[in-house]
Design an enzyme around this catalytic site. Structure first.
Site, PDB file in Angstrom:
ATOM      1  N   ASP A  63       0.942  -1.133  -0.027  1.00 19.68           N
ATOM      2  CA  ASP A  63      -0.160   0.083  -0.259  1.00 19.68           C
ATOM      3  C   ASP A  63       0.935   1.130  -0.005  1.00 19.68           C
ATOM      4  O   ASP A  63       1.727   1.469   0.890  1.00 19.68           O
ATOM      5  CB  ASP A  63      -0.908  -0.051   1.242  1.00 19.68           C
ATOM      6  CG  ASP A  63      -1.882   1.081   1.157  1.00 19.68           C
ATOM      7  OD1 ASP A  63      -1.458   2.427   0.772  1.00 19.68           O
ATOM      8  OD2 ASP A  63      -2.955   1.084   1.997  1.00 19.68           O
ATOM      9  N   SER A 139      -2.603  15.180 -13.186  1.00 22.64           N
ATOM     10  CA  SER A 139      -3.851  14.852 -13.916  1.00 22.64           C
ATOM     11  C   SER A 139      -4.170  16.288 -14.691  1.00 22.64           C
ATOM     12  O   SER A 139      -4.024  17.361 -14.068  1.00 22.64           O
ATOM     13  CB  SER A 139      -5.065  14.601 -13.071  1.00 22.64           C
ATOM     14  OG  SER A 139      -6.319  14.654 -13.554  1.00 22.64           O
ATOM     15  N   TYR A 152     -10.006  15.606  -4.935  1.00 15.91           N
ATOM     16  CA  TYR A 152      -9.071  14.770  -5.692  1.00 15.91           C
ATOM     17  C   TYR A 152      -8.053  15.635  -6.281  1.00 15.91           C
ATOM     18  O   TYR A 152      -6.878  15.533  -6.300  1.00 15.91           O
ATOM     19  CB  TYR A 152      -9.940  13.939  -6.775  1.00 15.91           C
ATOM     20  CG  TYR A 152      -9.047  13.598  -7.980  1.00 15.91           C
ATOM     21  CD1 TYR A 152      -8.215  12.340  -7.676  1.00 15.91           C
ATOM     22  CD2 TYR A 152      -8.747  14.037  -9.288  1.00 15.91           C
ATOM     23  CE1 TYR A 152      -7.435  11.721  -8.968  1.00 15.91           C
ATOM     24  CE2 TYR A 152      -8.265  13.381 -10.268  1.00 15.91           C
ATOM     25  CZ  TYR A 152      -7.697  12.402  -9.978  1.00 15.91           C
ATOM     26  OH  TYR A 152      -6.596  11.839 -11.065  1.00 15.91           O
ATOM     27  N   LYS A 156      -3.680  16.157  -6.292  1.00 18.50           N
ATOM     28  CA  LYS A 156      -2.920  16.319  -7.402  1.00 18.50           C
ATOM     29  C   LYS A 156      -2.107  17.803  -7.480  1.00 18.50           C
ATOM     30  O   LYS A 156      -0.983  17.637  -7.767  1.00 18.50           O
ATOM     31  CB  LYS A 156      -3.796  16.312  -8.747  1.00 18.50           C
ATOM     32  CG  LYS A 156      -4.360  14.738  -8.639  1.00 18.50           C
ATOM     33  CD  LYS A 156      -3.209  13.541  -9.118  1.00 18.50           C
ATOM     34  CE  LYS A 156      -3.647  12.424  -9.641  1.00 18.50           C
ATOM     35  NZ  LYS A 156      -2.534  11.520  -9.654  1.00 18.50           N
TER      36      LYS A 156
END
Ligand SMILES: NC(=O)c1ccc[n+]([C@@H]2O[C@H](COP(=O)([O-])OP(=O)(O)OC[C@H]3O[C@@H](n4cnc5c(N)ncnc54)[C@H](O)[C@@H]3O)[C@@H](O)[C@H]2O)c1
Length: 250
Positions: A63, A139, A152, A156
């Protein structure tokens, strides 16, 4: 015998069991690298490993938000291949519905992976000498924000800032750090982006913002990542490379 651009390099690819990461593993091995696949998905990790030539890939269940898992991956990589040249921080998660525990999980996976990888792997590269490369997957969703992806995108943004700072900090050791910024692609994240089930209208709406008129493929992302990881990019650090079919123009 392969003579690719990553011949004799050893890479750790996180999230290499599926999606863009699987494409990166396949490309790196075609270019001659040895790859450690770090992922929490054992079934797909073993599937991807078993599709490669013997001894060129090893799956390690780990992980990316866990420091001990990074140490285990570091130790397995050194035991198996003797060195670490490249880290691709690709494994990340996304969510539209963000209660506080998911907010914490997003940061724990998407930001802490950069933190742990730098703290655990950079000392190895410094001790080896000769430099190293990190490619962190960013992204277009952060560079060209869309509704519903704020938290999110925030993680990023942290990936981008940390990558640029570390690039400045580690240039003295010839350790390069860059990001690749994909536009929407068809991966495990697709249901989040297009809705589930996805519709013709949802696809049309996203595609209308991509001048080249299609989604990003794992091969698109893998080709850009392999370039930045290779010696052909030896004077390239701190860049954000859009792989977005021109989305940044729209
Ligand atoms: N798919 C898109 O449209 C898109 C667009 C822009 C950027 N990205 C970025 O591309 C990267 C890859 O995304 P994808 O679309 O291939 O996702 P995906 O969901 O298809 O694959 C992600 C992989 O990461 C693994 N993973 C998830 N959490 C992990 C953890 N804590 N530790 C280790 N492995 C873990 C999963 O098991 C899976 O194999 C991500 O950084 C994502 O933010 C994706």
């Amino acid at each position: 015998m392969s003579h690719g651009n990553l011949q004799n390099e050893t890479a750790i690819v996180t999230g290499g069991a599926y999606g863009f990461g699987e494409g990166i593993v396949n490309k790196f091995i075609r270019e001659g690298a040895n790859v450690i696949i770090m992922d929490i998905d054992s079934d797909n990790g073993i599937r991807v490993q078993s599709n490669q030539p013997t001894r060129s890939a090893v799956f390690v269940r780990g992980d990316v938000s866990n420091e001990n898992d990074w140490k285990a991956v570091r130790d397995t990589t050194l035991k198996t291949y003797g060195r670490i040249d490249i880290v691709v921080n690709n494994a990340e998660i996304s969510s539209l519905n963000v209660p506080e525990d998911m907010f914490d999980r997003l940061h724990s996976v998407n930001v802490k992976n950069i933190y742990h990888s730098a703290r655990v792997i950079v000392p190895v590269m410094q001790q080896q000498g000769g430099g190293g490369v990190f490619v962190n997957i960013y992204s277009m969703g952060s560079l060209r924000p869309r509704p519903n992806f704020a938290w999110y995108a925030a993680t990023k943004g942290a990936v981008s800032a940390a990558t640029k700072c570390l690039a400045a900090e580690l240039a003295k050791d010839n350790i390069r750090l860059n990001t690749v910024c994909p536009v929407a692609g068809e991966t495990g994240m697709t249901p989040l982006i297009l809705g589930n089930p996805d519709t013709h209208e949802a696809r049309g709406s996203i595609l209308s913002g991509i001048p080249l008129g299609r989604f990003a493929t794992p091969a698109d992302v893998a080709n850009a990542t392999a370039f930045l990881a290779s010696d052909e990019a030896s004077f390239v650090t701190r860049v954000e490379l859009p792989v977005d079919g021109g989305r940044a123009l729209n």
